[in-house]
Design a protein around this motif. Structure first.
Motif, short mmCIF file in Angstrom:
data_model
loop_
_atom_site.label_atom_id
_atom_site.label_comp_id
_atom_site.label_asym_id
_atom_site.label_seq_id
_atom_site.Cartn_x
_atom_site.Cartn_y
_atom_site.Cartn_z
N LEU A 126 25.25 -22.37 25.88
CA LEU A 126 24.64 -21.22 25.23
C LEU A 126 24.11 -21.58 23.85
O LEU A 126 23.09 -21.04 23.42
CB LEU A 126 25.65 -20.07 25.15
CG LEU A 126 25.77 -19.41 26.52
CD1 LEU A 126 26.97 -18.52 26.60
CD2 LEU A 126 24.52 -18.62 26.85
N SER A 136 20.27 -21.03 22.96
CA SER A 136 19.85 -20.23 21.82
C SER A 136 18.97 -21.05 20.88
O SER A 136 18.05 -20.53 20.26
CB SER A 136 21.06 -19.68 21.07
OG SER A 136 21.73 -20.71 20.40
N LEU A 154 15.36 -19.95 19.52
CA LEU A 154 15.12 -19.95 18.07
C LEU A 154 13.91 -20.82 17.72
O LEU A 154 13.02 -20.41 16.96
CB LEU A 154 16.38 -20.46 17.37
CG LEU A 154 16.32 -20.60 15.86
CD1 LEU A 154 16.35 -19.23 15.23
CD2 LEU A 154 17.48 -21.41 15.36
N ALA A 169 17.04 -13.20 18.13
CA ALA A 169 17.93 -13.47 19.25
C ALA A 169 18.65 -14.79 19.06
O ALA A 169 19.86 -14.91 19.28
CB ALA A 169 17.14 -13.49 20.56
N GLY A 170 17.91 -15.82 18.61
CA GLY A 170 18.52 -17.14 18.40
C GLY A 170 19.64 -17.07 17.37
O GLY A 170 20.72 -17.62 17.57
N PHE A 218 22.82 -15.23 18.63
CA PHE A 218 23.79 -16.07 19.35
C PHE A 218 24.75 -16.71 18.37
O PHE A 218 25.96 -16.76 18.60
CB PHE A 218 23.06 -17.18 20.12
CG PHE A 218 22.68 -16.79 21.51
CD1 PHE A 218 23.62 -16.78 22.52
CD2 PHE A 218 21.37 -16.45 21.82
CE1 PHE A 218 23.26 -16.43 23.80
CE2 PHE A 218 21.00 -16.10 23.10
CZ PHE A 218 21.95 -16.08 24.10
N LYS A 219 24.21 -17.22 17.25
CA LYS A 219 25.05 -17.98 16.33
C LYS A 219 26.05 -17.08 15.62
O LYS A 219 27.16 -17.51 15.31
CB LYS A 219 24.17 -18.69 15.29
CG LYS A 219 23.30 -19.77 15.89
CD LYS A 219 24.12 -20.94 16.38
CE LYS A 219 23.27 -21.88 17.21
NZ LYS A 219 24.07 -22.81 17.99
N PHE A 256 24.35 -10.91 22.47
CA PHE A 256 24.33 -12.38 22.57
C PHE A 256 25.72 -12.95 22.31
O PHE A 256 25.86 -14.05 21.81
CB PHE A 256 23.33 -12.96 21.56
CG PHE A 256 22.02 -12.24 21.54
CD1 PHE A 256 21.15 -12.36 22.61
CD2 PHE A 256 21.65 -11.46 20.47
CE1 PHE A 256 19.94 -11.69 22.61
CE2 PHE A 256 20.44 -10.79 20.46
CZ PHE A 256 19.59 -10.91 21.54
#
Lengths: 490, 102
Positions: free
Chosen positions: A165, A169, A173, A214-215, A218-219, A225
């Motif tokens: 994932l 991501s 990104l 979105a990227g 995730f983080k 996400f």
């Protein structure tokens, strides 16, 4: 010396250079004196202290170095202090854990230092390339750290999920970043802001905002996400989980603020709306999922997702005050979250895994000191006065109300009330349930005692004198460029 | 003879990115998912090189070199992680990754 660089550029990255050098020394020492864990811990901590001292050399400066790739300002310094402190606390609580698990200390400390190095570049980068390299330096180190318990299938699974994932991501990104580059012809955050100002934003930029959002989502483990977070937090070695939930989150928020506030103020209305939705989803789903967990690490994972939701309020508000409150919250979150994880680490002994909620049963009778510390951290995470967590929430929600996001603040307060249920459930287990392992009190080694001491000190002191932290956060938020444009749009 | 314009590269890149994205979502083998992710990164590279040509500076090409280097580092670490998993579980099917459940 490379063309176009001056000696001053190397002076400005002194904290990062010291960290790199220290990491190399740790790796060498690990080969030369393989079983000398205390020496390795000492050198790693010494490296962090040297780095902290060199960061404070630049206090009050606001310049860019290395031909506009890095910023040396109070914002970067604030985040560098946060990640260095969380790395230090993580190392202190790792020492006994490594012994119990029989892990090699050299590689472990080296990877923690590398991850910290990446985080520092995420805090100070003002160019998409620098930020991306920092992010990956951190992420690749964390992939290895999550799978550090090689014979343990849970740890394997955590590493694979985090890796897949994380890489996914990254692709999303980078695609967003490439669109921004195509639309503006530059990767410098300032350059992007200049190129975008004064024209109505194109569809490409809006798409890029969604992809980068979105990227980064995730983080920071923002819903939707977040699906990797509970499994990774549960499977990874506990000190790594602690570092992941504090250091990695703080650094990712730094990068998020840099990109959105500094480079994309022209589309502030779009990303503010995007993060409004993400913030509400994140805190609500995080808190509801945490209610039913029976594994302590998993519960803290969902709680950390919920906290990411609160922190996103600062991004939505997007004013200097909002960002300053968010930095305050990150500062207090560091102490309470790492403190709670330190207790979970202390529960791990040669014969007990100790990360289930029922393992806490009767902790008050076994080790009253540990139970009281856990009580303090739980109250702080839940936002009960006079702890630091309460002050953090007051400022953050207050900033939302001031900026006119009343509904957001109402939802956040309702969520805090819900979260009290599962934080207090931990307390109920410690005080009212029968003893899980009668007659075996928790043992705190010297390193663990120092880590817990710092966590307690932070949680209590910033609960009583939050101004100490707020002044620093205010100065840090002030050096972030781009607020004027953001405010002008509203 | 049709001329190749930056728009063509953008469409190619978007198509490649979509193939990668769908691959990640529908495939169940971890290695193949990882290959799909590599496709996404290469879509980014095509974008960056095409835009570098269009906006007439080299930053995009420099960016590509970094992306390639990072992808290589990730592949090294990722395959190591997958190998460690395979030693314990003897499978690389993502549906069997269910030791932990809420």
């Amino acid at each position: 010396m490379p063309a176009g660089f001056s000696a001053l550029d190397f002076y400005y990255i002194l904290p990062e250079l010291l960290l790199t050098g220290g990491a190399m020394v740790v790796l060498l020492l690990a080969v030369l004196t393989p079983r000398n864990d205390n020496l390795l811990l000492g050198v790693s901590l010494g490296t962090l202290v040297a780095s902290v001292l060199s960061v404070s050399l630049f206090s009050g400066l606001d310049v860019t170095a290395a031909r506009g790739l890095l910023a040396v300002d109070s914002f970067a310094a604030f985040f560098k202090f946060i990640v260095l402190l969380s790395a230090g606390l993580t190392m202190l609580m790792s020492a006994p854990y490594l012994r119990v698990e029989g892990l090699k200390a050299g590689e472990y400390y080296f990877l923690i230092l590398c991850a910290t190095l990446g985080m520092m570049f995420m805090a100070s980068g003002v160019d998409l390339i620098t930020l991306f390299i920092g992010l990956e330096t951190m992420a690749v180190s964390f992939y290895i750290l999550a799978g550090f318990l090689k014979p343990n299938p849970r740890s394997n699974e955590a590493a694979v999920k985090y890796f897949l994932l994380g890489a996914f991501s990254l692709g999303v990104l980078l695609y967003g970043m490439s669109l921004v580059y195509g639309a503006t012809g530059t990767t410098s955050l300032q350059g992007i802001a200049v190129a975008l100002s004064g024209q109505s934003p194109s569809m490409v930029i809006v798409l890029a905002v969604v992809l980068i959002g979105a990227g980064m989502g995730f983080k920071i483990a923002a819903v939707p996400f977040h699906m990797w977070a509970p499994d990774v937090y549960e499977g990874a070695p506990t000190p790594v989980t602690a570092f992941l939930s504090v250091g990695s989150k703080a650094a990712s928020f730094a990068m998020l603020l840099r990109i959105f506030v500094e480079a994309l103020p022209a589309v502030a209305a779009d990303w503010s709306a995007l993060f409004w939705v993400l913030a509400v989803l994140t805190m609500t789903l995080g808190n509801i999922a945490a209610l039913t967990q029976s594994n302590l690490k998993r519960m803290l994972a969902y709680s950390s997702i919920a906290h990411a939701g609160y922190l996103l309020i600062g991004v939505v508000v997007g004013t200097e005050r909002g960002v300053a409150s968010m930095l305050v919250y990150l500062g207090v979150y560091l102490f309470m979250q790492l403190g709670a994880f330190a207790i979970v680490v202390a529960m791990r002994r040669s014969d007990v895994v100790g990360d289930e909620l029922k393992d806490l049963g009767g902790l008050f009778r076994r080790s009253p000191a540990a139970a009281f510390m856990m009580l303090l951290f739980m109250l702080s995470l839940g936002g009960i006065p006079p702890t630091a967590g309460f002050m953090g929430k007051v400022w953050l929600f207050g900033a939302a109300v001031d900026a006119g996001f009343v509904w957001l603040a109402v939802i956040a307060v309702a969520n805090s009330a819900v979260s009290l249920y599962y934080y207090l459930r931990v307390v109920v287990f410690m005080w009212m349930h029968e003893d899980a392992q009668p007659g075996s009190p928790l043992v705190f080694g010297p390193a663990m005692t120092v880590a817990l001491g710092i966590a307690i000190l932070g949680t209590v002191v910033f609960g009583i004198y939050p101004q100490l932290l707020f002044e620093q956060a205010q100065a840090a938020a002030g050096t972030l460029e781009g607020f004027s444009a953001t405010v002008a749009l509203r | 003879m049709m001329e190749i314009t930056p728009a063509h590269y953008t469409i190619l890149s978007a198509a490649l990115f979509s193939v990668g994205l769908i691959g990640v979502l529908v495939r169940r083998n971890i290695i193949i998912i990882f290959m799909a992710i590599e496709l996404m990164l290469n879509a980014v590279n095509i974008n960056l090189v095409a835009y570098a040509n269009e906006v007439e500076n080299l930053v995009g090409q420099v960016f590509v070199v970094f992306v390639i280097a990072v992808a290589a580092a990730e592949a090294a670490v990722g395959l190591g992680i997958i190998l460690a998993l395979f030693r314990n579980k003897e499978t690389v099917n993502i549906d069997e990754m269910n030791v932990m459940r809420s």
